[in-house]
Motif scaffolding. Structure first.
Motif, PDB file in Angstrom:
ATOM      1  N   ALA A 181      -8.604  -9.134  -1.880  1.00 59.79           N
ATOM      2  CA  ALA A 181      -7.660  -7.892  -1.165  1.00 59.79           C
ATOM      3  C   ALA A 181      -8.559  -7.552  -0.027  1.00 59.79           C
ATOM      4  O   ALA A 181      -7.928  -7.477   1.322  1.00 59.79           O
ATOM      5  N   PRO A 204       0.575 -11.878   0.430  1.00 57.73           N
ATOM      6  CA  PRO A 204       0.840 -11.128   1.818  1.00 57.73           C
ATOM      7  C   PRO A 204       2.292 -11.248   2.444  1.00 57.73           C
ATOM      8  O   PRO A 204       2.929 -10.629   3.088  1.00 57.73           O
ATOM      9  N   LYS A 258       5.306  -2.930   0.144  1.00 54.63           N
ATOM     10  CA  LYS A 258       3.944  -2.293   0.318  1.00 54.63           C
ATOM     11  C   LYS A 258       3.595  -1.143  -0.829  1.00 54.63           C
ATOM     12  O   LYS A 258       2.722  -0.627  -0.975  1.00 54.63           O
ATOM     13  N   ARG A 271      -2.334  -8.593  -1.531  1.00 54.57           N
ATOM     14  CA  ARG A 271      -2.145  -7.110  -1.433  1.00 54.57           C
ATOM     15  C   ARG A 271      -2.045  -6.616  -2.767  1.00 54.57           C
ATOM     16  O   ARG A 271      -1.214  -6.933  -3.556  1.00 54.57           O
TER      17      ARG A 271
END
Length: 318
Positions: A224, A143, A148, A230
């Motif tokens: 997750a 994280p 992203k 992530r």
């Protein structure tokens, strides 16, 4: 009279090798069938090339337990980690071809072909019995990594060449090859950090020791959902039902990185075909059991078997 007798003996002796050959062939076939019918007469070893706790170990233990029940003898799992799976693979390749030393093989097994030196050949020194499961990998980051998407991870790596690290089960293993595929497709340089199995990789990822890893779906999904990692993409051809929100690697812009992993069962070359066929039949039955399908699904893998000849051809192509 002597001449006639001599001719008769010569004529009969000409038929002797053919008669012996026919008898020996019949005995060989009968012996092979009997051997396969009596198999297993004692406990067998199933060698896993990675430490306990990973996906390969889980699949091997489910398979071994069901084989023990079906065949009435213990199939004992032994973990022999190291050298990207080659220690275990060589052990089985050099074992007696009697069906009592088996390899829990996987996509990693064929990576011996990319090694500079090995003392065995995965095609010539092993006979491949059946696949047990197929799966794909996830690209998952810690994280703290400011990305992203896969493209953002690539851009980060471009800004810090050789500093964004990822973990694998060793040189030439599936995660390592996947990392290399992504590196080539994106034109970046990552830092490869090898470990001895999937469990140590996940420990390193969760602690932030490495920036990203390529775990299987079962390992990635709960972590997750808990926010501990992530997941940026899956290497499956299609989105997975367990994490439908995660794009495929092709959707992320890197179709060349699509990657499927497999697990199976192999034995030393020369193992009697009757034994190989029997094990193939049993594995095919086992992976169709509802409880096995559920267990495999919990690990994010799809149970699937192949006929012996098809599996051996598949390994050659791999």
């Amino acid at each position: 009279m002597k001449t006639i007798k001599h001719k008769r003996l010569t004529r009969n002796s000409a038929f002797l090798p053919a008669a012996l050959l026919a008898c020996l062939t019949t005995l060989g076939i009968t012996g092979s069938a009997s051997w396969a019918q009596a198999y297993p007469a004692k406990s067998a070893r199933m060698i896993v090339p990675f430490p306990a706790g990973g996906g390969a170990d889980f699949i091997a233990r489910v398979t071994a337990q069901k084989l023990s029940t079906a065949l009435g003898q213990q199939f004992i799992v032994e973990n022999r980690a190291g050298a990207s799976g080659n220690i275990a693979t060589e052990l089985v390749a050099r074992a007696a071809p009697d069906g009592y030393t088996l390899l829990s093989s996987s996509s990693t097994t064929v990576t011996a072909a990319v090694m500079a030196k090995t003392s065995f050949d995965v095609v010539k020194d092993l006979t491949h019995i059946s696949t047990t499961a197929l799966s794909c990998l996830m690209i998952a980051i810690h994280p703290s990594v400011p990305a992203k998407s896969v493209k953002e991870l690539v851009n980060l790596a471009k800004s810090r060449p050789g500093h964004i690290s990822y973990g694998s089960s060793g040189a030439g293993t599936s995660p390592h090859l996947l990392g290399e595929l992504l590196r080539q497709a994106a034109g970046v340089k990552f830092l490869h950090v090898p470990y001895k199995g999937s469990a140590p990789i996940m420990t390193a990822l969760l602690s932030g020791e490495i920036a990203f890893a390529m775990p299987n779906l079962a390992a990635a999904a709960p972590l997750a959902k808990a926010g501990r990692i992530r997941v940026l993409a899956t290497t499956c051809p299609r989105r997975t039902k367990l994490m439908p929100e995660v794009p495929t690697i092709a959707e992320a812009g890197y179709a060349a990185v699509e990657f499927v992993t497999w697990w199976g069962l192999s034995a030393p070359a020369g193992t009697p075909r009757g034994i190989v066929d029997r094990l193939n039949q049993e594995v095919t039955k086992i992976i169709q059991l509802p409880e096995v399908e559920q267990n495999f699904a919990s690990q994010g893998v799809d149970p699937q078997s192949m006929p012996v000849d098809e599996f051996n051809a598949f390994v050659r192509s791999e």
